[in-house]
Design a protein around this motif. Structure first.
Motif, PDB file in Angstrom:
ATOM      1  N   THR A  50       0.808  -1.227   0.254  1.00  0.00           N
ATOM      2  CA  THR A  50      -0.058  -0.024  -0.086  1.00  0.00           C
ATOM      3  C   THR A  50       0.970   1.194  -0.156  1.00  0.00           C
ATOM      4  O   THR A  50       2.173   1.271   0.539  1.00  0.00           O
ATOM      5  CB  THR A  50      -0.856   0.050   1.226  1.00  0.00           C
ATOM      6  OG1 THR A  50      -0.216   0.220   2.397  1.00  0.00           O
ATOM      7  CG2 THR A  50      -1.884  -1.201   1.116  1.00  0.00           C
ATOM      8  N   ARG A  86       0.023   5.823  -0.422  1.00  0.00           N
ATOM      9  CA  ARG A  86      -0.826   7.163  -0.542  1.00  0.00           C
ATOM     10  C   ARG A  86      -0.132   8.247  -0.707  1.00  0.00           C
ATOM     11  O   ARG A  86       1.073   8.405  -0.302  1.00  0.00           O
ATOM     12  CB  ARG A  86      -1.596   7.228   0.828  1.00  0.00           C
ATOM     13  CG  ARG A  86      -0.971   7.689   2.130  1.00  0.00           C
ATOM     14  CD  ARG A  86      -1.819   7.806   3.159  1.00  0.00           C
ATOM     15  NE  ARG A  86      -2.453   6.647   3.783  1.00  0.00           N
ATOM     16  CZ  ARG A  86      -3.715   6.528   4.281  1.00  0.00           C
ATOM     17  NH1 ARG A  86      -4.330   7.901   4.645  1.00  0.00           N
ATOM     18  NH2 ARG A  86      -4.020   5.516   4.938  1.00  0.00           N
ATOM     19  N   LYS A  94      -5.040   6.730  -2.839  1.00  0.00           N
ATOM     20  CA  LYS A  94      -4.253   5.565  -2.240  1.00  0.00           C
ATOM     21  C   LYS A  94      -4.166   4.264  -3.248  1.00  0.00           C
ATOM     22  O   LYS A  94      -4.877   4.202  -4.090  1.00  0.00           O
ATOM     23  CB  LYS A  94      -5.277   5.185  -1.153  1.00  0.00           C
ATOM     24  CG  LYS A  94      -5.419   6.251  -0.125  1.00  0.00           C
ATOM     25  CD  LYS A  94      -6.602   5.718   1.014  1.00  0.00           C
ATOM     26  CE  LYS A  94      -6.675   7.218   1.900  1.00  0.00           C
ATOM     27  NZ  LYS A  94      -8.103   6.748   2.897  1.00  0.00           N
ATOM     28  N   ALA A 135      -5.114  -3.383   4.714  1.00  0.00           N
ATOM     29  CA  ALA A 135      -6.164  -2.635   4.094  1.00  0.00           C
ATOM     30  C   ALA A 135      -7.321  -3.185   3.856  1.00  0.00           C
ATOM     31  O   ALA A 135      -7.556  -4.518   3.879  1.00  0.00           O
ATOM     32  CB  ALA A 135      -5.343  -2.356   2.537  1.00  0.00           C
ATOM     33  N   GLU A 167     -10.013   4.274   9.208  1.00  0.00           N
ATOM     34  CA  GLU A 167      -8.374   4.350   9.714  1.00  0.00           C
ATOM     35  C   GLU A 167      -8.274   4.764  11.180  1.00  0.00           C
ATOM     36  O   GLU A 167      -7.127   4.389  11.669  1.00  0.00           O
ATOM     37  CB  GLU A 167      -7.894   5.376   8.726  1.00  0.00           C
ATOM     38  CG  GLU A 167      -7.610   4.608   7.277  1.00  0.00           C
ATOM     39  CD  GLU A 167      -7.067   5.650   6.249  1.00  0.00           C
ATOM     40  OE1 GLU A 167      -6.968   6.937   6.646  1.00  0.00           O
ATOM     41  OE2 GLU A 167      -6.922   5.172   5.113  1.00  0.00           O
ATOM     42  N   THR A 208      -4.878   0.955   5.610  1.00  0.00           N
ATOM     43  CA  THR A 208      -5.207   1.866   4.609  1.00  0.00           C
ATOM     44  C   THR A 208      -6.732   1.514   3.976  1.00  0.00           C
ATOM     45  O   THR A 208      -7.006   0.672   3.696  1.00  0.00           O
ATOM     46  CB  THR A 208      -4.004   1.844   3.167  1.00  0.00           C
ATOM     47  OG1 THR A 208      -3.046   2.053   3.903  1.00  0.00           O
ATOM     48  CG2 THR A 208      -4.713   2.755   2.258  1.00  0.00           C
TER      49      THR A 208
END
Length: 487
Positions: free
Chosen positions: A51, A53, A84, A239, A269, A276
């Protein structure tokens, strides 16, 4: 010198065994090799996920996308806007990336340039790349779309162009970071429910509170909340990708915001600080969160959606095997009747500025001998995760009929996302297309199947009558391509 080893055995306690150092080293080498082999074997049979962002909140007062009635650029922020990325890799090494963003929609040019860059840098084909905007109406205008809606001067056009170019660079960079972050993971599929979306075509907005109280809301809806959860080996949530079929149109002010989807991601979150949270919008082109226009409602709907995700995470999961298949169709859609020169001449004096700009631009093209486009390439993807979970993605703004249709045709383990890769117009079903042809049976009809083409700047009054046949056939080809990969 010898070494004392404490070995646990059957029964109570253990044994003390004296071994020389050579034998100890041999034992540890064998043990380390066995452990390494076990880890590698586990890795080779597991997903990998990564992940990343990036903050994409504009620093300049750009025009906001989504409402034609706005008269000035943005004036601050309610919350930051984000892109993201979730990168996935199956046991065979096949990869795909999902990029979500607090944006109204990606344009054809942005999609094409981004895919070209990702192919060059990371060997990703377009079928392996999913761009999934939230369709917030409190995000910035991007290059290549909606220019007729607003009175954009040259300075604003330059700001939009620079922001869009910077966005593309951030998208590619963030995908790279997510790929670098790839590590063993476990994927599960679940589904929740949230009931705040309302069919806006069949329920006049002023009547919605009364109809909710009486239980008399009308029209098709899709209240499902698909949830893809990604866990690291220790069981922690890395995630969560979730969706909902509803416009992000609670707010219509002049502040940057992810609308209800932004509040939902923020709530998840906060509950899972190491995770994420990513949102994709379903087939919500004719669905609104109602009532609306108050910030506390946007937050309430976001919390309702987050609660649906949390409840789904507590349900028994369907663990997905590390198998990923991807396919893509570029479906050639036919545009319907084009406006004639006399019709455009008349509309250049229309009382609506957006209509004036649309007609003036097309009229200039006609007089310059520039032919109108008569077709458009709609991106349509099909992914299969774990040999069972299907994700179908449609470009444009698809009405709810598409999700209901594809779930029935391809099975209950089918998720349908809209607004993906290129948002160029509404995608009506044949039902909606016919309802929006004059004479209108309902005064509030006409937009999704017809008038929206002006908003998106297309040189036509609507799509041609074969739009549902063509999109349906494209979806069948894409799903068939997935199943052919199983052999």
């Amino acid at each position: 010198m010898g070494t004392l080893l404490f070995l646990r055995g059957g029964g109570r306690g253990g044994k003390l065994v004296f071994m020389n150092s050579l034998r100890v080293r041999m034992v540890w080498v064998l043990l380390a090799g066995w452990l390494a082999g076990s880890v590698l074997a586990a890795d080779s049979e597991s997903w990998k996920a990564g992940t990343a962002r990036a903050n994409i909140t504009p620093t300049q007062p750009l025009w906001m996308a989504g409402y034609g009635a706005r008269t000035r650029p943005a004036e601050g922020k309610e919350m930051d806007l984000w892109i993201k990325v979730l990168a996935l890799e199956d046991a065979r090494g096949h990869r795909a990336v999902i990029l979500s963003g607090d944006l109204l929609g990606f344009t054809q040019s942005i999609h094409q340039r981004t895919c070209a860059a990702l192919k060059q840098r990371f060997a990703l084909e377009p079928d392996q790349v999913l761009l999934a905007p939230s369709h917030t109406h409190s995000g910035p205008v991007l290059s290549g779309a909606l220019y007729d809606i607003y009175p954009l001067d040259q300075a604003q056009m330059e700001l939009i162009g620079k922001y869009s170019a910077d966005l593309e660079a951030k998208m590619v960079e963030t995908v790279g970071k997510a790929i670098t972050d790839l590590a063993p993971a476990r994927l599960t599929a679940r589904q929740g429910t949230a009931g705040f979306s309302v069919n806006r075509r069949n329920n006049p907005e002023p009547d919605v509170p009364r109809r909710i109280a009486a239980g008399t809301l009308k029209g098709p809806v899709d209240h499902a909340v698909p949830v893809l959860a990604v866990y690291v080996p220790d069981g922690s949530l890395k995630a969560v990708l979730f969706g909902y079929a509803c416009h992000n149109t609670v707010m219509d002010y002049y502040r940057w915001s992810g609308d209800y989807a932004g509040f939902a991601q923020r709530a998840i979150e906060k509950s899972h600080p190491e995770a994420t949270a990513m949102f994709f919008i379903g087939c919500g082109a004719d669905q609104n969160a109602l009532p609306r226009r108050r910030l506390e409602l946007a937050e309430r709907y976001g919390n309702m959606l987050a609660a649906a995700v949390e409840e789904a995470l507590l349900a028994p999961p369907r663990t997905l095997a590390p198998e990923l298949r991807t396919a893509m169709e570029m479906v050639t859609l036919n545009l319907g009747p084009a406006p004639t020169e006399p019709e455009l001449e008349k509309l250049t004096a229309d009382k609506t500025p957006m209509v004036q700009r649309w007609a003036t631009r097309l009229l200039a093209d006609l007089k310059a001998g520039k032919p109108f486009i008569r077709t458009y390439q709609l991106p349509l993807q099909a992914w299969q995760l774990g040999g069972e979970q299907i994700l179908i993605t449609l470009g444009g703004e698809p009405v709810v009929d598409w999700a209901l249709k594809f779930k029935q045709e391809f099975g209950p383990q089918t998720w349908v996302a809209g607004y993906c890769n290129d948002v160029m117009n509404y995608i009506p079903s044949l039902r909606v297309l016919k309802e929006d042809m004059p004479p209108l049976a309902q005064s509030r009809w006409g937009y999704e199947g017809a008038q929206a083409t002006m908003v998106y700047g297309l040189p036509a009054w609507r799509w041609a009558d074969d739009v549902e046949d063509l999109v349906s056939a494209g979806a069948r080809r894409a799903v068939a391509a997935l199943r052919a990969q199983e052999r």
